[in-house]
Design a protein around this motif. Structure first.
Motif, PDB file in Angstrom:
ATOM      1  N   VAL A 166       2.474  -2.756  -6.151  1.00  0.00           N
ATOM      2  CA  VAL A 166       2.017  -1.546  -5.466  1.00  0.00           C
ATOM      3  C   VAL A 166       0.529  -1.305  -5.700  1.00  0.00           C
ATOM      4  CG1 VAL A 166       2.188   0.980  -5.421  1.00  0.00           C
ATOM      5  CG2 VAL A 166       4.258  -0.419  -5.446  1.00  0.00           C
ATOM      6  N   VAL A 167      -0.193  -1.087  -4.607  1.00  0.00           N
ATOM      7  CA  VAL A 167      -1.588  -0.645  -4.664  1.00  0.00           C
ATOM      8  C   VAL A 167      -1.565   0.859  -4.436  1.00  0.00           C
ATOM      9  CG1 VAL A 167      -3.873  -0.798  -3.625  1.00  0.00           C
ATOM     10  CG2 VAL A 167      -2.444  -2.842  -3.801  1.00  0.00           C
ATOM     11  N   ARG A 168      -1.977   1.613  -5.431  1.00  0.00           N
ATOM     12  CA  ARG A 168      -1.881   3.073  -5.390  1.00  0.00           C
ATOM     13  C   ARG A 168      -3.115   3.683  -4.738  1.00  0.00           C
ATOM     14  NH1 ARG A 168       1.765   5.022  -9.931  1.00  0.00           N
ATOM     15  NH2 ARG A 168       2.985   3.171 -10.445  1.00  0.00           N
ATOM     16  N   ALA A 169      -2.925   4.267  -3.579  1.00  0.00           N
ATOM     17  CA  ALA A 169      -4.038   4.885  -2.842  1.00  0.00           C
ATOM     18  C   ALA A 169      -4.092   6.380  -3.151  1.00  0.00           C
ATOM     19  CB  ALA A 169      -3.856   4.663  -1.348  1.00  0.00           C
ATOM     20  N   GLU A 170      -5.257   6.998  -2.911  1.00  0.00           N
ATOM     21  CA  GLU A 170      -5.434   8.403  -3.257  1.00  0.00           C
ATOM     22  C   GLU A 170      -4.665   9.345  -2.340  1.00  0.00           C
ATOM     23  OE1 GLU A 170      -9.471   9.608  -2.994  1.00  0.00           O
ATOM     24  OE2 GLU A 170      -9.791   8.764  -1.000  1.00  0.00           O
ATOM     25  N   ASN A 171      -4.359   8.902  -1.144  1.00  0.00           N
ATOM     26  CA  ASN A 171      -3.527   9.697  -0.241  1.00  0.00           C
ATOM     27  C   ASN A 171      -2.893   8.762   0.780  1.00  0.00           C
ATOM     28  OD1 ASN A 171      -5.318   9.487   2.161  1.00  0.00           O
ATOM     29  ND2 ASN A 171      -6.709  10.754   0.933  1.00  0.00           N
ATOM     30  N   VAL A 172      -2.031   9.304   1.639  1.00  0.00           N
ATOM     31  CA  VAL A 172      -1.277   8.454   2.562  1.00  0.00           C
ATOM     32  C   VAL A 172      -2.177   7.797   3.600  1.00  0.00           C
ATOM     33  CG1 VAL A 172      -0.692  10.274   4.220  1.00  0.00           C
ATOM     34  CG2 VAL A 172       0.875   8.348   3.892  1.00  0.00           C
ATOM     35  N   ARG A 173      -3.258   8.467   4.007  1.00  0.00           N
ATOM     36  CA  ARG A 173      -4.155   7.858   4.986  1.00  0.00           C
ATOM     37  C   ARG A 173      -4.955   6.707   4.380  1.00  0.00           C
ATOM     38  NH1 ARG A 173      -4.548  10.261  10.062  1.00  0.00           N
ATOM     39  NH2 ARG A 173      -2.468  11.106  10.434  1.00  0.00           N
ATOM     40  N   ALA A 174      -5.232   6.789   3.107  1.00  0.00           N
ATOM     41  CA  ALA A 174      -5.902   5.671   2.431  1.00  0.00           C
ATOM     42  C   ALA A 174      -4.959   4.467   2.359  1.00  0.00           C
ATOM     43  CB  ALA A 174      -6.350   6.087   1.039  1.00  0.00           C
ATOM     44  N   ALA A 175      -3.672   4.716   2.146  1.00  0.00           N
ATOM     45  CA  ALA A 175      -2.683   3.630   2.153  1.00  0.00           C
ATOM     46  C   ALA A 175      -2.593   3.012   3.542  1.00  0.00           C
ATOM     47  CB  ALA A 175      -1.320   4.161   1.716  1.00  0.00           C
ATOM     48  N   LEU A 176      -2.585   3.846   4.560  1.00  0.00           N
ATOM     49  CA  LEU A 176      -2.556   3.357   5.941  1.00  0.00           C
ATOM     50  C   LEU A 176      -3.768   2.481   6.235  1.00  0.00           C
ATOM     51  CD1 LEU A 176      -1.151   3.629   8.794  1.00  0.00           C
ATOM     52  CD2 LEU A 176      -2.774   5.495   9.213  1.00  0.00           C
TER      53      LEU A 176
ATOM     54  N   ALA B  82       0.841  -1.200   0.000  1.00  0.00           N
ATOM     55  CA  ALA B  82       0.000   0.000   0.000  1.00  0.00           C
ATOM     56  C   ALA B  82       0.873   1.247   0.000  1.00  0.00           C
ATOM     57  CB  ALA B  82      -0.915  -0.002   1.222  1.00  0.00           C
ATOM     58  N   MET B  83       0.644   2.120  -0.970  1.00  0.00           N
ATOM     59  CA  MET B  83       1.361   3.384  -1.067  1.00  0.00           C
ATOM     60  C   MET B  83       0.429   4.451  -1.622  1.00  0.00           C
ATOM     61  SD  MET B  83       5.055   2.338  -2.772  1.00  0.00           S
ATOM     62  CE  MET B  83       5.530   4.064  -2.928  1.00  0.00           C
ATOM     63  N   ALA B  84       0.631   5.688  -1.202  1.00  0.00           N
ATOM     64  CA  ALA B  84      -0.024   6.793  -1.893  1.00  0.00           C
ATOM     65  C   ALA B  84       0.506   6.805  -3.323  1.00  0.00           C
ATOM     66  CB  ALA B  84       0.273   8.106  -1.187  1.00  0.00           C
ATOM     67  N   ASP B  85      -0.302   7.238  -4.256  1.00  0.00           N
ATOM     68  CA  ASP B  85       0.049   7.172  -5.673  1.00  0.00           C
ATOM     69  C   ASP B  85       1.383   7.868  -5.955  1.00  0.00           C
ATOM     70  OD1 ASP B  85       0.159   7.050  -8.398  1.00  0.00           O
ATOM     71  OD2 ASP B  85      -1.786   7.992  -8.757  1.00  0.00           O
ATOM     72  N   PRO B  86       2.405   7.111  -6.358  1.00  0.00           N
ATOM     73  CA  PRO B  86       3.721   7.714  -6.606  1.00  0.00           C
ATOM     74  C   PRO B  86       3.730   8.693  -7.779  1.00  0.00           C
ATOM     75  CG  PRO B  86       3.896   5.323  -6.347  1.00  0.00           C
ATOM     76  CD  PRO B  86       2.445   5.649  -6.505  1.00  0.00           C
ATOM     77  N   ALA B  87       2.703   8.648  -8.598  1.00  0.00           N
ATOM     78  CA  ALA B  87       2.668   9.540  -9.762  1.00  0.00           C
ATOM     79  C   ALA B  87       2.430  10.990  -9.377  1.00  0.00           C
ATOM     80  CB  ALA B  87       1.584   9.079 -10.735  1.00  0.00           C
ATOM     81  N   SER B  88       1.825  11.224  -8.193  1.00  0.00           N
ATOM     82  CA  SER B  88       1.486  12.602  -7.857  1.00  0.00           C
ATOM     83  C   SER B  88       1.502  12.931  -6.371  1.00  0.00           C
ATOM     84  CB  SER B  88       0.094  12.943  -8.413  1.00  0.00           C
ATOM     85  OG  SER B  88      -0.891  12.069  -7.878  1.00  0.00           O
ATOM     86  N   VAL B  89       1.178  11.970  -5.519  1.00  0.00           N
ATOM     87  CA  VAL B  89       1.022  12.247  -4.090  1.00  0.00           C
ATOM     88  C   VAL B  89       2.392  12.225  -3.408  1.00  0.00           C
ATOM     89  CG1 VAL B  89      -0.130  11.555  -1.968  1.00  0.00           C
ATOM     90  CG2 VAL B  89      -1.247  11.164  -4.175  1.00  0.00           C
ATOM     91  N   PRO B  90       2.713  13.233  -2.599  1.00  0.00           N
ATOM     92  CA  PRO B  90       4.047  13.319  -1.999  1.00  0.00           C
ATOM     93  C   PRO B  90       4.533  12.055  -1.304  1.00  0.00           C
ATOM     94  CG  PRO B  90       2.920  15.384  -1.677  1.00  0.00           C
ATOM     95  CD  PRO B  90       1.925  14.453  -2.316  1.00  0.00           C
ATOM     96  N   ALA B  91       3.706  11.437  -0.452  1.00  0.00           N
ATOM     97  CA  ALA B  91       4.157  10.240   0.265  1.00  0.00           C
ATOM     98  C   ALA B  91       4.551   9.125  -0.700  1.00  0.00           C
ATOM     99  CB  ALA B  91       3.070   9.756   1.215  1.00  0.00           C
ATOM    100  N   GLY B  92       3.815   9.000  -1.789  1.00  0.00           N
ATOM    101  CA  GLY B  92       4.139   7.999  -2.798  1.00  0.00           C
ATOM    102  C   GLY B  92       5.404   8.339  -3.557  1.00  0.00           C
ATOM    103  N   LYS B  93       5.588   9.620  -3.844  1.00  0.00           N
ATOM    104  CA  LYS B  93       6.795  10.063  -4.544  1.00  0.00           C
ATOM    105  C   LYS B  93       8.039   9.829  -3.689  1.00  0.00           C
ATOM    106  CE  LYS B  93       6.318  14.205  -6.362  1.00  0.00           C
ATOM    107  NZ  LYS B  93       5.830  15.626  -6.417  1.00  0.00           N
ATOM    108  N   TYR B  94       7.938  10.177  -2.408  1.00  0.00           N
ATOM    109  CA  TYR B  94       9.064   9.903  -1.503  1.00  0.00           C
ATOM    110  C   TYR B  94       9.330   8.401  -1.433  1.00  0.00           C
ATOM    111  CZ  TYR B  94       8.441  14.661   0.462  1.00  0.00           C
ATOM    112  OH  TYR B  94       8.344  16.005   0.655  1.00  0.00           O
ATOM    113  N   GLY B  95       8.250   7.616  -1.352  1.00  0.00           N
ATOM    114  CA  GLY B  95       8.387   6.168  -1.231  1.00  0.00           C
ATOM    115  C   GLY B  95       9.042   5.540  -2.439  1.00  0.00           C
ATOM    116  N   GLU B  96       8.619   5.944  -3.634  1.00  0.00           N
ATOM    117  CA  GLU B  96       9.233   5.396  -4.847  1.00  0.00           C
ATOM    118  C   GLU B  96      10.706   5.778  -4.911  1.00  0.00           C
ATOM    119  OE1 GLU B  96       9.106   5.696  -9.728  1.00  0.00           O
ATOM    120  OE2 GLU B  96       7.355   6.384  -8.576  1.00  0.00           O
ATOM    121  N   ALA B  97      11.008   7.035  -4.601  1.00  0.00           N
ATOM    122  CA  ALA B  97      12.405   7.473  -4.636  1.00  0.00           C
ATOM    123  C   ALA B  97      13.265   6.653  -3.681  1.00  0.00           C
ATOM    124  CB  ALA B  97      12.485   8.958  -4.284  1.00  0.00           C
ATOM    125  N   ALA B  98      12.742   6.389  -2.485  1.00  0.00           N
ATOM    126  CA  ALA B  98      13.500   5.621  -1.492  1.00  0.00           C
ATOM    127  C   ALA B  98      13.714   4.186  -1.943  1.00  0.00           C
ATOM    128  CB  ALA B  98      12.768   5.653  -0.151  1.00  0.00           C
TER     129      ALA B  98
END
Length: 253
Positions: free
Chosen positions: A166-176, A136-152
């Motif tokens: 990867v399951v792309r969630a709309e925001n970090v709380r949705a991933a949580l 579960a990750m916030a969408d790496p294409a646009s959402v900051p938490a996902g972008k940080y996660g993909e980079a890491a």
């Protein structure tokens, strides 16, 4: 006598209406989803000082920035990264001189609270551990938490293995929430998100060098109309406001 009574009533009505209209309108704050607990605490503290409690709206920074750039009215914007604040600024939407760093954060891997696991630190082993099920990750294409996660994960050599899972969630709380419900064995979220949920535990912490610094900028918006907006912005940046954020796990600005 009746005319006098009517005049008194009319004068009282005008005075009370004027007092009501003079009361400041609460500021509308658009903020990154990861700021929910901390900004609610700050809004409560601000209200206790006699100010109208700010109206808070939480979503992915990307969604909020697009809303602002499309002409949406609000008083303050808190982004979970510099990029989306830059985009809003480039459109001329923020009040000059009001942009400031509000807080910083860390990126972690979480699992369900009942699973006592620690993921490997890097490489193929990390990729295999995280790809055992949906990640579960916030969408790496646009959402900051996902972008940080993909980079890491790229920096640590695990992204090629993990990406298909990867399951792309709309925001970090949705991933949580996906990890909380057991829909994903692992999730990439902020340290403050993990701290806010008793249903998950930290299974790994990303090195700070593996991604760009996680910085939360705040700025006042030109479309805002609340006279209280600047006061609340300053409160968030004050010692009292920073103490509230620190209690919720954010790092000092």
């Amino acid at each position: 006598m009746r005319r006098l009574i009517r005049s008194i009533i009319l004068a009282f009505t005008i005075l009370t209406a004027g007092a009501a209209s003079a009361k400041p309108r609460p500021p509308l704050v658009l903020a990154a989803a990861s700021m929910q607990e901390s900004l609610n605490d700050a809004a409560d503290a601000w209200a206790k000082t006699g100010h109208p409690r700010p109206t808070l709206s939480f979503a992915a920074s990307s969604a909020l920035a697009r809303q602002i750039m499309a002409g949406g009215a609000a008083d303050l914007f808190v982004s979970a990264d510099e990029d989306w604040m830059n985009a809003v600024a480039a459109k001329g939407r923020i009040v000059p001189g009001t942009r400031a760093t509000l807080a910083r954060n860390r990126l972690v891997i979480v699992s369900a609270a009942g699973r006592k696991v620690r993921v490997p630190a890097s490489g193929v082993a990390l990729g295999r551990a995280l790809s055992a099920g949906p990640l579960a990750m916030a969408d790496p294409a646009s959402v900051p938490a996902g972008k940080y996660g993909e980079a890491a994960l790229r920096r640590l050599g695990a992204w090629p293995i993990v990406a298909p899972h990867v399951v792309r969630a709309e925001n970090v709380r949705a991933a949580l929430a996906l990890v909380e419900r057991g829909a994903a064995p692992f999730g990439v979220v902020y340290a403050t998100d993990a701290l806010a949920s008793p249903k998950v535990r930290v299974a790994g912490i990303f090195p700070t060098r593996s991604h760009a610094p996680i910085v939360y900028p705040v700025a006042r918006l030109k479309a805002g109309t609340s006279a209280d907006a600047e006061g609340f912005r300053r409160f968030l940046l004050s010692h009292a406001g920073q103490a509230i954020l620190k209690r919720r796990g954010f790092q000092s600005r």
